[in-house]
Enzyme design. Structure first.
Site, PDB file in Angstrom:
ATOM      1  CG  HIS A 133      -7.389  -3.910 -18.178  1.00 49.09           C
ATOM      2  ND1 HIS A 133      -6.360  -4.839 -18.155  1.00 49.09           N
ATOM      3  CD2 HIS A 133      -6.947  -2.873 -18.950  1.00 49.09           C
ATOM      4  CE1 HIS A 133      -5.345  -4.379 -18.894  1.00 49.09           C
ATOM      5  NE2 HIS A 133      -5.669  -3.190 -19.363  1.00 49.09           N
ATOM      6  NE  ARG A 147      -8.551  -0.802 -23.551  1.00 49.84           N
ATOM      7  CZ  ARG A 147      -7.404  -0.788 -22.939  1.00 49.84           C
ATOM      8  NH1 ARG A 147      -7.357  -0.646 -21.648  1.00 49.84           N
ATOM      9  NH2 ARG A 147      -6.298  -0.909 -23.618  1.00 49.84           N
ATOM     10  NE  ARG A 192      -6.358   2.564 -18.555  1.00 51.25           N
ATOM     11  CZ  ARG A 192      -5.663   1.723 -19.324  1.00 51.25           C
ATOM     12  NH1 ARG A 192      -4.609   2.147 -19.995  1.00 51.25           N
ATOM     13  NH2 ARG A 192      -6.002   0.456 -19.400  1.00 51.25           N
TER      14      ARG A 192
HETATM   15  C1  SIN Z   1      -3.680  -3.914 -23.934  1.00 50.76           C
HETATM   16  O1  SIN Z   1      -2.579  -4.264 -24.331  1.00 50.76           O
HETATM   17  O2  SIN Z   1      -4.713  -4.147 -24.539  1.00 50.76           O
HETATM   18  C2  SIN Z   1      -3.770  -3.175 -22.636  1.00 50.76           C
HETATM   19  C3  SIN Z   1      -3.173  -1.844 -22.730  1.00 50.76           C
HETATM   20  C4  SIN Z   1      -3.789  -0.920 -21.721  1.00 50.76           C
HETATM   21  O3  SIN Z   1      -4.602  -1.348 -20.907  1.00 50.76           O
HETATM   22  O4  SIN Z   1      -3.500   0.269 -21.783  1.00 50.76           O
END
Ligand code: SIN
Length: 552
Positions: A369, A308, A404
């Site tokens: 997030h 990410r 993460r």
């Molecule tokens: C997502 O559905 O992309 C988020 C899942 C997460 O943040 O682990």
């Protein structure tokens, strides 16, 4: 008197910075305040809080408090799912390796191993408790997300995983007569005695007003802090209160510089910054810039399925290169009927903005997030304060390191929720909460300073964090952030508020300052923390955690 935060490692943050000076945010007189007693108090009602309560209730009575309703949490908003080794082609070793690789060198390997190996059993238990996971041939179906080398993300009702898990847990908790839930209850501060043991909380019940809950053991499960940023996938409740109340009580925090930004949040003026799940990319969606060019391959060989942090930074760079406010997610090649069934929440959202996925691109950009750092805990979910535990997003267990892996968070909440509930209840002697409690009297000097528009401070703070402590950082902006927050603190922290809006504002200032300080101290780039002035990873000085605590 002011109390400076204490950093265990690295360069000191700005000397001029004032830190949170007060032990408690409100006046307390324990004799005249309404009181409750419990063996085990759980603060927060996401997957970790519920799982902790269910486990603790095997041995003792439990109160769960949450500041809104039990249906409103980061857990309930989770779309993608919960990661675990659930199909025959996958192995624990592979999930462990993916987690360690994503964590950029500072995961706790023992914790990673233990959490991942406990996953399948606890997910099967969720299924037994009524969670309607999507199934294939009677087995839990799994899909792919960035950084995973095998499909291992379980989901429920398509992209409604969090809501469906939450409903099953609410039902399970509701069947247990040892558990009492207090909704709309704001935990203002942890109470500690002269030996610095946690003895409960002072809080505010929306109906009854100020309350003290004396607890033999307290579990912090207050969740995340995405609302510290202007752009976030998180619900309004995610303001980082747990981190602030832990800090005031002298709890050791770590890695607050590690805020994870999700690459794809819907970007439409006037719309909430809704999450557009990563599993879409796992199932073939691609990213395009405003010229219609697929750009991710230029940044990473795994393209849209890179970790990410890499995707978020690539999007930001591409936005700058193309002078655009966003990029696009292309799902035009998906079968429409399949899309509507597999991603019902997103489908409904897009339809409400007249986006036809067969023809239109989805405008997206990254937003805050998931808080990777938080309250430092050991393998038993214990903090440095006796009788105080933490689990879920507020805890920093070492599972995620500096980044993460998608869908490892619900897994962590489940595993550490169970551990926290078990250990807390085992160390509770029956009726311990009713033992004699100290008299707590705490008086804050009256402030003559001007009245305050807390909402305005919050908005300015969130904009500042987005600008200066966002996806990329540098010393000058981190210094400026510390100075601005310190200035705001001078006239916000001396106030005594009587409603959650004000306490949240005070907590947000505290947590944002600590985050800016931690980001300043980590003079390298690692995982989600990218310093433009220190773009490389510096293992010699920073292959470790950055700990902070309040000098008591
Ligand atoms: C997502 O559905 O992309 C988020 C899942 C997460 O943040 O682990």
């Amino acid at each position: 008197m002011t109390s400076q935060p204490e950093f265990k490692q690295g360069p000191k943050p700005q000397d001029s910075v004032l830190a949170e000076p007060r032990r408690y945010l409100v006046n307390i007189d324990s004799i005249s305040t309404h009181q409750l007693f419990t063996d085990c108090l759980v603060i927060g009602a996401g997957i970790a809080g519920f799982r902790a309560a269910i486990e603790a209730a095997e041995h003792c009575n439990v109160i769960i408090v949450c500041k809104d309703t039990v249906k409103n949490s980061n857990t309930a908003k989770a779309q993608g799912g919960i990661a675990s080794v659930l199909n025959k082609t996958d192995t624990f070793e592979s999930h462990i390796t993916d987690t360690l690789n994503t964590g950029c060198g500072i995961c706790d390997e023992g914790i990673v191993d233990s959490v991942i190996r406990q996953g399948p059993e606890l997910i099967e238990q969720l299924l037994d408790w009524g969670t309607e996971f999507d199934l294939i041939d009677g087995h839990i179906a799994t899909t792919l997300e960035g950084g995973h080398s095998c499909p291992r993300v379980a989901h429920a009702h398509g992209d409604e995983t969090g809501r469906i898990i939450t409903e099953a847990l609410i039902k399970k908790v509701g069947q247990n007569s040892n558990i009492r839930i207090l909704e709309n209850f704001y935990a203002i501060d942890l109470l500690t005695n002269d030996d610095n043991k946690c003895i409960g909380i002072v809080g505010h019940d929306n109906h009854r007003g100020p309350q003290i809950i004396w607890a033999a053991n307290t579990i912090l499960a207050t969740g995340g802090a995405g609302r510290l940023y202007r752009e976030t996938t998180n619900p309004e409740v995610a303001t980082g209160d747990g981190i602030a109340i832990a800090y005031r009580a002298g709890v050791v925090l770590q890695d607050l510089e590690f805020m994870q930004f999700h690459p794809t949040t819907l970007y439409i003026a006037g719309a909430t910054r809704a999450l557009i799940t990563e599993t879409l990319r796992g199932e073939g969606a691609v990213l395009l810039d405003n010229k219609g060019r697929r750009f991710m391959k230029e940044y990473h060989e795994a393209a849209e399925l890179a970790p990410r942090d890499i995707v978020s930074r690539a999007i930001l760079t591409q936005m700058r290169k193309t002078e655009s406010t966003h990029v696009y997610l292309d799902v035009r090649h998906f079968d429409k009927a399949y899309f509507a069934k597999r991603f019902p929440q997103i489908n409904e959202l897009l339809e409400s903005f007249d986006i036809d996925i067969g023809h239109d691109l989805i405008p997206v950009r990254p937003s805050a997030h998931y808080m990777i750092g938080g309250v430092k805990t050991d393998s038993l979910a214990k903090t440095n304060i006796e009788n105080l535990y933490a689990c879920g997003e507020i805890a920093s267990t070492g599972l995620h390191g500096a980044n993460r892996l998608g869908s490892n968070s619900l897994l962590e909440g489940l595993v550490f929720g169970k551990i926290a509930g078990k250990i807390a209840s085992q160390s509770t002697k029956a009726g311990a909460a009713h033992l004699k409690h100290p008299l707590i009297k705490y008086q804050i000097p009256h402030s003559d300073r001007t009245r305050l528009d807390a909402a305005d401070v919050r908005n300015s703070l969130r904009a500042l964090m987005w600008r200066n402590v966002g996806i990329t950082r540098k010393a000058q902006l981190l210094t400026e952030t510390q100075e601005i927050i310190s200035f705001w603190q001078r006239y916000v922290m001396d106030k005594i508020f009587d409603s959650p809006e004000g306490w949240e504002c005070q907590n947000m200032l505290t947590v944002c300052l600590l985050m800016a300080q931690s980001a300043y101290v980590r003079q390298e780039s690692r995982g989600v923390h990218f310093r433009r002035d220190f773009p490389h990873t510096d293992d010699e000085h920073f292959k470790k955690h950055i700990e902070i605590s309040r000098r008591l």
